[in-house]
Design a protein around this motif. Structure first.
Motif, PDB file in Angstrom:
ATOM      1  N   THR A  37      42.746  31.262  60.543  1.00  0.00           N
ATOM      2  CA  THR A  37      43.539  30.129  60.058  1.00  0.00           C
ATOM      3  C   THR A  37      42.643  28.897  59.921  1.00  0.00           C
ATOM      4  O   THR A  37      42.657  28.213  58.894  1.00  0.00           O
ATOM      5  CB  THR A  37      44.711  29.860  61.035  1.00  0.00           C
ATOM      6  OG1 THR A  37      45.478  31.043  61.173  1.00  0.00           O
ATOM      7  CG2 THR A  37      45.604  28.747  60.524  1.00  0.00           C
ATOM      8  N   ALA A  38      41.837  28.643  60.953  1.00  0.00           N
ATOM      9  CA  ALA A  38      40.969  27.469  60.926  1.00  0.00           C
ATOM     10  C   ALA A  38      39.970  27.556  59.778  1.00  0.00           C
ATOM     11  O   ALA A  38      39.768  26.591  59.027  1.00  0.00           O
ATOM     12  CB  ALA A  38      40.234  27.346  62.257  1.00  0.00           C
ATOM     13  N   ASN A  39      39.364  28.716  59.622  1.00  0.00           N
ATOM     14  CA  ASN A  39      38.371  28.905  58.570  1.00  0.00           C
ATOM     15  C   ASN A  39      38.957  28.632  57.188  1.00  0.00           C
ATOM     16  O   ASN A  39      38.308  28.053  56.321  1.00  0.00           O
ATOM     17  CB  ASN A  39      37.841  30.339  58.609  1.00  0.00           C
ATOM     18  CG  ASN A  39      36.432  30.367  59.140  1.00  0.00           C
ATOM     19  OD1 ASN A  39      35.715  29.380  59.014  1.00  0.00           O
ATOM     20  ND2 ASN A  39      36.042  31.483  59.735  1.00  0.00           N
ATOM     21  N   SER A  40      40.204  29.079  56.989  1.00  0.00           N
ATOM     22  CA  SER A  40      40.842  28.877  55.689  1.00  0.00           C
ATOM     23  C   SER A  40      41.019  27.400  55.409  1.00  0.00           C
ATOM     24  O   SER A  40      40.736  26.925  54.303  1.00  0.00           O
ATOM     25  CB  SER A  40      42.203  29.561  55.657  1.00  0.00           C
ATOM     26  OG  SER A  40      42.070  30.898  56.055  1.00  0.00           O
ATOM     27  N   PHE A  41      41.489  26.681  56.418  1.00  0.00           N
ATOM     28  CA  PHE A  41      41.753  25.263  56.167  1.00  0.00           C
ATOM     29  C   PHE A  41      40.466  24.442  56.039  1.00  0.00           C
ATOM     30  O   PHE A  41      40.489  23.369  55.439  1.00  0.00           O
ATOM     31  CB  PHE A  41      42.707  24.698  57.219  1.00  0.00           C
ATOM     32  CG  PHE A  41      44.123  25.123  56.942  1.00  0.00           C
ATOM     33  CD1 PHE A  41      44.804  24.616  55.842  1.00  0.00           C
ATOM     34  CD2 PHE A  41      44.752  26.069  57.732  1.00  0.00           C
ATOM     35  CE1 PHE A  41      46.089  25.030  55.549  1.00  0.00           C
ATOM     36  CE2 PHE A  41      46.035  26.484  57.443  1.00  0.00           C
ATOM     37  CZ  PHE A  41      46.708  25.970  56.357  1.00  0.00           C
ATOM     38  N   LEU A  42      39.360  24.966  56.557  1.00  0.00           N
ATOM     39  CA  LEU A  42      38.081  24.318  56.291  1.00  0.00           C
ATOM     40  C   LEU A  42      37.854  24.206  54.790  1.00  0.00           C
ATOM     41  O   LEU A  42      37.381  23.194  54.281  1.00  0.00           O
ATOM     42  CB  LEU A  42      36.933  25.145  56.874  1.00  0.00           C
ATOM     43  CG  LEU A  42      36.543  24.944  58.327  1.00  0.00           C
ATOM     44  CD1 LEU A  42      35.386  25.882  58.640  1.00  0.00           C
ATOM     45  CD2 LEU A  42      36.166  23.507  58.589  1.00  0.00           C
ATOM     46  N   HIS A  43      38.235  25.278  54.110  1.00  0.00           N
ATOM     47  CA  HIS A  43      38.014  25.326  52.660  1.00  0.00           C
ATOM     48  C   HIS A  43      39.010  24.492  51.877  1.00  0.00           C
ATOM     49  O   HIS A  43      38.796  24.189  50.717  1.00  0.00           O
ATOM     50  CB  HIS A  43      38.010  26.784  52.181  1.00  0.00           C
ATOM     51  CG  HIS A  43      36.841  27.542  52.686  1.00  0.00           C
ATOM     52  ND1 HIS A  43      35.653  27.606  52.004  1.00  0.00           N
ATOM     53  CD2 HIS A  43      36.644  28.218  53.841  1.00  0.00           C
ATOM     54  CE1 HIS A  43      34.786  28.312  52.701  1.00  0.00           C
ATOM     55  NE2 HIS A  43      35.361  28.697  53.823  1.00  0.00           N
ATOM     56  N   ALA A  44      40.137  24.173  52.525  1.00  0.00           N
ATOM     57  CA  ALA A  44      41.111  23.309  51.853  1.00  0.00           C
ATOM     58  C   ALA A  44      40.729  21.843  52.017  1.00  0.00           C
ATOM     59  O   ALA A  44      41.317  20.970  51.389  1.00  0.00           O
ATOM     60  CB  ALA A  44      42.502  23.552  52.426  1.00  0.00           C
ATOM     61  N   GLY A  45      39.746  21.587  52.905  1.00  0.00           N
ATOM     62  CA  GLY A  45      39.288  20.206  53.062  1.00  0.00           C
ATOM     63  C   GLY A  45      39.587  19.598  54.410  1.00  0.00           C
ATOM     64  O   GLY A  45      39.510  18.378  54.566  1.00  0.00           O
ATOM     65  N   ALA A  46      39.917  20.430  55.407  1.00  0.00           N
ATOM     66  CA  ALA A  46      40.211  19.883  56.732  1.00  0.00           C
ATOM     67  C   ALA A  46      38.989  19.152  57.280  1.00  0.00           C
ATOM     68  O   ALA A  46      37.864  19.644  57.176  1.00  0.00           O
ATOM     69  CB  ALA A  46      40.619  20.996  57.679  1.00  0.00           C
ATOM     70  N   ASP A  47      39.213  17.975  57.865  1.00  0.00           N
ATOM     71  CA  ASP A  47      38.122  17.211  58.468  1.00  0.00           C
ATOM     72  C   ASP A  47      38.108  17.377  59.984  1.00  0.00           C
ATOM     73  O   ASP A  47      37.068  17.333  60.609  1.00  0.00           O
ATOM     74  CB  ASP A  47      38.246  15.735  58.115  1.00  0.00           C
ATOM     75  CG  ASP A  47      38.103  15.508  56.620  1.00  0.00           C
ATOM     76  OD1 ASP A  47      39.143  15.489  55.931  1.00  0.00           O
ATOM     77  OD2 ASP A  47      36.955  15.403  56.155  1.00  0.00           O
ATOM     78  N   ILE A  48      39.331  17.503  60.551  1.00  0.00           N
ATOM     79  CA  ILE A  48      39.427  17.741  61.990  1.00  0.00           C
ATOM     80  C   ILE A  48      40.313  18.970  62.193  1.00  0.00           C
ATOM     81  O   ILE A  48      41.404  19.050  61.630  1.00  0.00           O
ATOM     82  CB  ILE A  48      40.051  16.536  62.725  1.00  0.00           C
ATOM     83  CG1 ILE A  48      39.212  15.276  62.492  1.00  0.00           C
ATOM     84  CG2 ILE A  48      40.204  16.825  64.220  1.00  0.00           C
ATOM     85  CD1 ILE A  48      39.846  14.005  63.028  1.00  0.00           C
TER      86      ILE A  48
END
Lengths: 633, 316
Positions: free
Chosen positions: B280-291
């Motif tokens: 889940t975390a890895n996916s949102f990294l690609h959506a632009g998550a900063d924290i």
């Protein structure tokens, strides 16, 4: 069971009814209109009345003491009459009649509406061929050498005069023709209906009746019905009247009404309420000029598709169900005896063509009146009503859409909302100490707030920081909090007619926000679909009952109207009725409206994903894209 | 010949600083989509915030609870453990015991806790209230006062409840977490409203709401992507860093909690939970998550490694 008497105060109206009816329907039978947004389900609380003497059966209600006497407040729609009773109608429960003229606002932004309209009408080059033409004919009597049939005699004379090969006639006229012609020495007035090359005899009258040729034009709105009396000899609108559509009692918007029609005998009742409204208007129009019923040759009706269905008593159920089809966009011409209208049975009832299941003849005649279809550059036409209609186009193309705006701008469904009638707050100024100054229609003491008043009020509340851009109240001490509800007092009780505070609640603000978002986003979607931007729009025609007193700056600031220059907005008033009036006089007008209906491309917003996006981002004051609006005024 | 298609953005994400002094962190500042180093500079690395609860969470999976067994009832020690053992750079403190139904701890008590944790760990902090608007409006201003000048971030502010929290953050030099329900319009509207109260945009971090793998991840992802694209194309009101509450969502998924006994073919319970959080975390990294707000040390390790690989490749 014996009938009982219900007396309504302060109207001093009495009616005998069978026990078991509700106070609401007894009031309606007396011609007293009470608010009933929930269609009598007992949920909106709009129809509160006090029981002064006697007793009713009511599931709810509360007691209070006045002048040492115990009184009871009940909802009229829930209270069942079982014995003689005296009822006091509360002023806030009353639907305000519209017969008082709406006074246009006179300030710097106000346009000289009347002049503008006159100028428009003079611009039209239209022929003088009314819907029904009356011809006076003196036929030669038959003798033994010429014993042509009476009907043939009349028709051949008519064909000669009109220079046509065929003229239609109904059996009902054929049946009376012989005795009629003989009773008036073969001098007869023939009423002819013409559509393109089709001619039909619709009525025969003895002697010369050419000077008695009138029509009544109806604009059947969801909330209001407007009617005008037109003189086909003088080519003039004699007078215009309006009243609430009684169907409001059976549901506030189109969808609730269609749902009501699905009930047993629902359609019949809907139709009845509409015809009652129309008959009252006919009587009041004719009464004023002391005209006979027989002098009315024709009725012309326009309205949104659901209203037209209900008028013709055609089941509108498929309008609501996918894929949203109406029974007819163009209704046939019928004689009045096929409806229950209180006019002569020979009067014909015509309508103008609609476009789709949600865009009807009121829009086509409104577009005609705006002359949108003759513009060089793209222009917008916005009819702000319960069912808002938007059209976009120019001389080459026309597109349209319907946006369900809800009745907020007609002042319905809000805590202190009312129609633009006397006593309605129509302009608001709030100073830095948050004191409110108001202007009411007719400068009388305030009764409620009308659509323009709400637009002005919300603009001022935003400016003075009483609400934030999402429409929620900020923490100022002026906000009153009762239970979980917050509200702002617009007019204090001692300055109102009913001695009760006139307020605006967070719920009202939400309603208005949704209404304005529906209209603005419909405009945006039509523009996007046509790959246009607002700065390419030349003019914006605004139609609707409240158009005359609308303050453009406020309307732009809250995000109802696009951010264009004030001079680009043109108010038309009730364009649907005005366009239909002209159609009753002129064949060119009727033909142009027919061609508008054919030309209009309908965009269904309910299935348009762009609309939902636009709508969601328009749920903000003025808009989530702040850059689309710059503050003004 | 290599075909190249490079898109340049006209706007960059506002840089937001959390904390003060040597431990402060910078997020945001991107002027391209995540990890597209040829299109722009992704100046700051995504940061992992370690989640610490003020009281022992009752609904955690056993595998997760076991990991924090020794500190789960002692928030100060828990925060220290994250810093010293797990190398945390950012603490996300959840004041769930403030909730009237789950402890109803007082504002004073929680403000003291904030002050104590900060004093001990000296790391930037994100403080999240209990979710009850009324209680949050009492507790968060006190906590903000307790952390005056520490440049911590307080949330969640919502469109119906932002005024009190934003006002106290302005007064105390702190910032806010602006929470919207997977809705790009509300996200933007809330930023406008907070900004109009007087809090500068570089004190606002967007919590766009996320969903775990299999529980609406794609929807949340697409909303973030849309917001980020709009931001890069010039929308200042959306050009703010994202904080994503990864663990809260992923550990709620049935797949991370269900026991091995009940679902023998799903594999080991512990591994499932960790992978669910990491993916889940890895996916949102690609959506632009900063924290990324995370819990399990193993998942944190996997994601940290992924961030390092993605960024090293780019920085060349």
């Amino acid at each position: 069971m014996d009938k009982v008497t219900v007396k309504f105060l302060p109207d001093k109206k009495e009616i005998r009814v069978s026990p078991g009816v509700t106070l609401l329907s007894a009031a309606l039978d007396c011609g007293i209109f009470l608010n009933s947004h929930c269609a009598g389900n007992g949920t909106c609380g709009g129809c509160k009345v006090n029981i002064k003497n006697g007793h009713v059966k009511s599931p709810s209600g509360h007691d209070f003491i006045e002048h040492g006497k115990k009184l009871k407040t009940v909802l009229a729609c829930q209270a069942i009459v079982d014995s003689d009773v005296e009822v006091v109608i509360l002023s806030e429960s009353r639907m305000h009649k519209l017969d008082k003229a709406i006074i246009p606002k006179n300030n710097k932004q106000s346009f000289n509406v009347e002049n503008l309209l006159l100028k428009r009408e003079n611009d039209f080059q239209f022929d003088q061929l009314p819907l029904v033409e009356k011809l006076y004919i003196e036929l030669s009597k038959p003798d033994i050498n010429n014993n042509t049939a009476d009907t043939d005699r009349l028709l051949s004379e008519l064909k000669r005069i009109k220079n046509v090969d065929f003229i239609d006639i109904d059996i009902s006229e054929v049946k009376i023709i012989s005795s009629l012609l003989r009773s008036c020495q073969w001098k007869v007035t023939v009423s002819l209906y013409k559509k393109d090359n089709y001619l039909k005899v619709i009525n025969l009258e003895p002697f010369d009746k050419r000077n008695e040729n009138y029509g009544i034009v109806f604009d059947i709105g969801t909330t209001t019905v407007n009617a005008s009396l037109v003189d086909f000899n003088a080519y003039q609108v004699i007078t215009t009247k309006s009243n609430y559509n009684k169907q409001v009692l059976l549901g506030e918007d189109i969808i609730t009404r269609i749902v009501f029609c699905e009930k047993n005998a629902g359609l019949k009742q809907m139709n009845l309420y509409l015809l009652e409204t129309m008959n009252e208007l006919i009587n009041s129009l004719l009464g004023e000029l002391k005209l006979k019923l027989t002098s009315i040759s024709c009725l012309l009706c326009v309205g949104n598709p659901t209203m037209m269905h209900l008028f013709f008593k055609v089941d509108p159920v498929y309008i609501r169900k996918q894929p949203y089809t109406s029974v007819a966009n163009v209704f046939p011409v019928v004689k009045a005896n096929q409806t229950d209208l209180g006019v002569s049975p020979f009067t014909i009832v015509c309508s103008l063509p609609g476009v789709s299941s949600y865009v009807g003849s009121d829009t086509t005649s409104g577009i005609f009146y705006s002359q949108l279809y003759k513009q060089e550059n793209p222009c917008l036409f916005i009819d702000i009503g319960t069912n808002g209609e938007i059209a976009l186009g120019n001389k080459d193309w026309l597109v349209c859409a319907a946006a369900s705006a809800g009745p907020a701008f007609e002042g319905s469904g809000l805590s202190n909302g009312m129609r633009a009638a006397e006593g309605a707050v129509e302009d608001v100024i709030i100073d830095d100490d948050l004191n409110v100054k108001i202007k009411t229609i007719g400068n009388s003491s305030a009764v409620g707030i009308c659509g323009t008043g709400y637009i002005s009020l919300i603009n001022q509340m935003l400016k003075k920081g009483i609400i934030d851009r999402s429409g929620s109240f900020k923490n100022t001490e002026k906000i009153v909090k009762r239970n979980e509800n917050k509200y702002f007092v617009v007019v204090k009780a001692n300055k109102t007619k009913n001695k009760k505070d006139i307020i605006i609640t967070s719920c009202d603000i939400d309603n208005i926000k949704r209404s304005k978002a529906a209209i603005y986003s419909a405009c945006c979607v039509l523009l996007k679909e046509m790959q246009l931007k607002f700065d390419q729009i030349d003019k914006v025609f605004i139609a609707g009952g409240f158009g005359t007193a609308l303050d453009i700056d406020s309307a732009v600031n809250i995000g109802l109207l696009p951010n264009l220059e004030n001079k680009q907005f043109i108010f038309l008033g009730n364009a649907a009725l005005k366009g239909a009036n002209m159609a009753s006089f002129s064949e060119t007008a009727r033909k142009e409206i027919d061609s508008i209906a054919l030309k209009l491309t309908y965009f269904d917003l309910s299935s348009n994903s762009l609309y939902m996006q636009e709508y969601m981002s328009a749920l903000f004051f003025p808009h989530t894209e702040l850059s689309r609006f710059s503050s003004r005024g | 010949m290599e075909l190249e298609y490079i898109e340049k953005s006209s706007n960059s994400i506002t840089s937001v600083i959390l904390g003060t002094g040597s431990t402060s962190l910078k997020v945001g500042g991107e002027d391209a989509l995540p990890f597209l180093y040829r299109e722009g500079k992704n100046v700051s690395l995504p940061i992992i915030a370690h989640e610490v609860f003020d009281s022992a969470p009752s609904d955690w999976a056993k595998s997760l609870k076991d990991e924090f067994k020794s500190v789960i009832n002692k928030p100060i020690e828990w925060a220290l453990y994250c810093k010293n053992e797990l190398n945390a750079k950012l603490i996300c403190l959840r004041l769930s015991s403030a909730h009237p139904d789950f402890g109803n701890n007082s504002a004073d008590k929680l403000a003291k806790l904030c002050r104590d944790i900060y004093a001990k760990v000296n790391l930037p902090m994100v403080i999240i209230g209990c979710g009850d608007d009324k209680k949050d409006n009492q507790v968060l201003p006190e906590c903000s006062k307790a952390l005056k000048g520490k440049n911590c971030y307080f949330g969640n502010t919502t469109i119906d409840n932002y005024k009190t929290i934003a006002a106290s953050c302005i007064a105390d030099g702190n910032g806010v977490i602006a929470h919207s329900p997977i809705d790009i319009n509300i996200a933007k509207q809330l930023n406008i409203l907070i900004n109009e109260v007087g809090l500068p945009l570089d004190k606002v971090i967007i919590n766009p709401t996320v969903g775990a793998l299999g529980y609406g991840l794609e929807y949340a992802y697409s909303i973030m992507e849309r917001a980020r694209l709009a931001a890069l194309m010039g929308d200042k009101m959306l050009a703010l860093p994202f904080i994503c509450f990864i663990a809260q969502e992923s550990w709620r998924a049935k797949e991370s909690k269900a026991s091995e006994k009940d679902n023998p073919d799903w594999g080991k319970e512990l591994e499932r939970g960790i992978y669910w959080e990491a993916v889940t975390a890895n996916s949102f990294l690609h959506a632009g998550a900063d924290i990324l707000v995370m819990r399990h040390p193993k998942a944190v390790e996997i994601v940290s490694k992924a961030i390092k690989e993605l960024t090293n490749k780019g920085i060349k």
